[in-house]
Design a protein around this motif. Structure first.
Motif, PDB file in Angstrom:
ATOM      1  N   ASN A   1      -0.736   4.744  -0.589  1.00 36.81           N
ATOM      2  CA  ASN A   1      -1.912   4.660   0.279  1.00 36.81           C
ATOM      3  C   ASN A   1      -1.588   4.372   1.743  1.00 36.81           C
TER       4      ASN A   1
ATOM      5  N   ASP B   1       0.834  -1.219   0.000  1.00 30.81           N
ATOM      6  CA  ASP B   1       0.000   0.000   0.000  1.00 30.81           C
ATOM      7  C   ASP B   1       0.860   1.257   0.000  1.00 30.81           C
TER       8      ASP B   1
ATOM      9  N   ASP C   1       1.876   2.177  -3.452  1.00 32.91           N
ATOM     10  CA  ASP C   1       0.786   2.827  -4.182  1.00 32.91           C
ATOM     11  C   ASP C   1       0.381   4.186  -3.601  1.00 32.91           C
TER      12      ASP C   1
ATOM     13  N   ASN D   1       9.396  -1.502  -8.700  1.00 27.77           N
ATOM     14  CA  ASN D   1       8.500  -1.089  -7.612  1.00 27.77           C
ATOM     15  C   ASN D   1       9.266  -0.988  -6.300  1.00 27.77           C
TER      16      ASN D   1
ATOM     17  N   LYS E   1       5.244  -5.682  -5.227  1.00 23.01           N
ATOM     18  CA  LYS E   1       5.143  -4.429  -4.458  1.00 23.01           C
ATOM     19  C   LYS E   1       5.237  -4.715  -2.957  1.00 23.01           C
TER      20      LYS E   1
END
Ligand code: PEP
Ligand code: CO
Length: 459
Positions: free
Chosen positions: A59, A54, A57, A344, A313
């Motif tokens: 988040n 997360d 990304d 990533n 990720k």
């Protein structure tokens, strides 16, 4: 995993692994450790990795902090509790400003072994082996203490196990309940400007909680309001020890380092062809890679590909530590190199290790303003490169130490001797750590990659 075994690192050149005078004794200790229970479980490590995905990304935010070197001397429940409290406070400040979950990762419960700039230390005419961390030898400057003793690994294992046990109790036993934020305050920071700001935050949280309570959402029914996930990490430096703690997860057949949830490779041991990278490529844990001024973007890309061939990720965290006046020189190149290859990663910032200096009074120290400047510069670079500044990696303690200068209490070089307790690098005290969290939260509010979260949280 091709040609990998938990001991295949032994075929590669390695740096900063202690030599032991009695190899047989070391082997006996390692064999025994290999039969001890794992400190963490594979399922927990997978859970952390999914949370870290997360962060990639944008988040979530990663907060990693704790001692430079844990020690046997400072091992007591109050120190563990106080470090835990400060990390909870910092993460609350960051969660509030970024409207993002904060992943709490301690440099704790296993952060013992240290790479040192010289293999020996000289005082007057006497030259002795350098102190390499309490799991290897003692800090006192005499021959007996400095001898490398494999039995110290047992004590480090047992200290890690009890530290982790207490952390698990704090995380799940009610102490982390949001209704109890006022208990997280440390007595000695009560009079500081941070304490005032934190108490304002407490009031806002109390208001939000009573509103939610009125809507029927409270910690009695919602476990997430009263527990936290707190993860552990250390540098995977002492490979013989890590090898003995590597276990196959019976549910998946995968290899896991069970000494901590997350391990990282230090700036001095991240050689592509070196044993540390070889060891880390075979374990399923999330891996940090420290990137200092000598790191070459192409080499970091190769290391990432080797450790994370599936480009998963959450698997890799790059921890930049260039120093407060060098961020602009190195970070943009590294970011571009990584972006070009579509690798990533989580971008975390360690504003400590590039900012260590000698004070006028002879102590190793760090200036609070240099730490802050590195963080600000890192945020600004990520903002202009379009990447997400997703993590902070700091050396801190809940104790009221005087090891770093500056901060709201403006610690001076002359004050350092008063409470200088670290076994290795200077740590931020609770006051300075919390101040840093508030200042970072101001940066976060300015930064566009975070405002999208605030929008989302508001919608
Ligand atoms: C550390 O994190 O304690 C450390 C030694 O850092 P680095 O490898 O970045 O120098
Ligand atoms: Co350090």
């Amino acid at each position: 995993m091709k040609n990998w075994k938990k001991n295949s690192w032994r075929k590669y050149p390695v740096k900063h692994i202690p030599e032991y005078p009695n190899k047989k004794e070391l082997d006996t200790v390692l064999d025994k450790l290999g039969t001890f229970p794992p400190l963490v479980f594979a399922g927990e490590t997978r859970h952390l990795k999914s949370q870290l995905a997360d962060v990639v990304d944008g988040n979530a935010f990663l907060l990693q902090g704790g001692d430079c070197a844990e020690s046997f001397a400072e091992f007591n429940p109050d120190n563990i509790r106080d470090t835990f409290k400060v990390i909870l406070q910092m993460s609350l400040v960051l969660t509030y400003s970024a409207s993002l979950p904060v992943i709490k990762l301690g440099r704790i419960a296993g952060q013992f072994a240290k790479p040192r700039s010289a293999p020996t230390e000289k005082k007057g005419d006497i030259e002795l082996p350098s102190y390499l961390g309490d799991n290897v030898n003692g800090i006192d400057f005499n021959e007996k203490a400095r001898k490398h003793d494999p039995k110290r690994l047992f004590r480090a294992y047992s200290q890690s196990a009890s530290t982790l046990n207490l952390l698990r109790a704090f995380s799940h036993g009610g102490f982390a309940d949001l209704k109890k934020v006022h208990l997280w305050n440390l007595g000695y920071i009560k009079k500081s400007p941070q304490a005032k700001k934190f108490s304002e935050l407490e009031d806002k949280i109390a208001d939000a909680l009573s509103f939610m309570d009125a809507c029927g959402i409270n910690s009695e029914f919602n476990r997430r309001l009263k527990t936290v996930n707190f993860w552990t990490s250390h540098e995977a430096l002492h490979l013989p020890f890590e090898e003995s703690m590597t276990r196959v997860d019976s549910t998946t057949g995968e290899n896991h380092a069970t000494s901590a949830h997350f391990v990282w490779i230090g700036d001095r041991t991240r050689q592509l062809e070196g044993g540390h990278v070889e060891y880390c490529r075979g374990i399923e844990n999330p891996i940090g890679i420290k990137c200092g001024p000598t790191s070459k973007p192409e080499e970091i890309v190769k290391i990432c590909n080797l450790i994370n061939p599936k480009n998963e990720k959450g698997k890799i965290t790059l921890i930049s530590r260039f120093g407060h006046d060098s961020v602009g020189k190195f970070l943009p190149k590294l970011i571009r190199g990584i972006k070009k290859e579509g690798v990533n990663v989580i971008w975390s910032c360690d504003p400590m290790h590039g900012n260590t200096i000698q004070s006028t009074t002879g102590y190793k120290t760090r200036r609070f303003n240099s730490v802050l400047k590195e963080v600000k510069d890192v945020f600004a670079v990520h903002q202009s490169e379009g990447t997400y500044a997703g993590g902070l990696h700091i050396e801190m303690t809940g104790q009221n130490v005087t090891e770093c200068t500056g901060g709201a209490k403006n610690i001076q070089d002359q004050d350092l001797s008063s409470r200088y307790h670290t076994h290795c690098d200077p740590r931020l005290n609770a006051d300075q750590a919390l101040e840093l969290a508030f200042l970072i939260s101001d940066e976060i509010k300015k930064n566009s990659s975070y405002s999208k979260n605030a929008d989302r949280a508001a919608s």
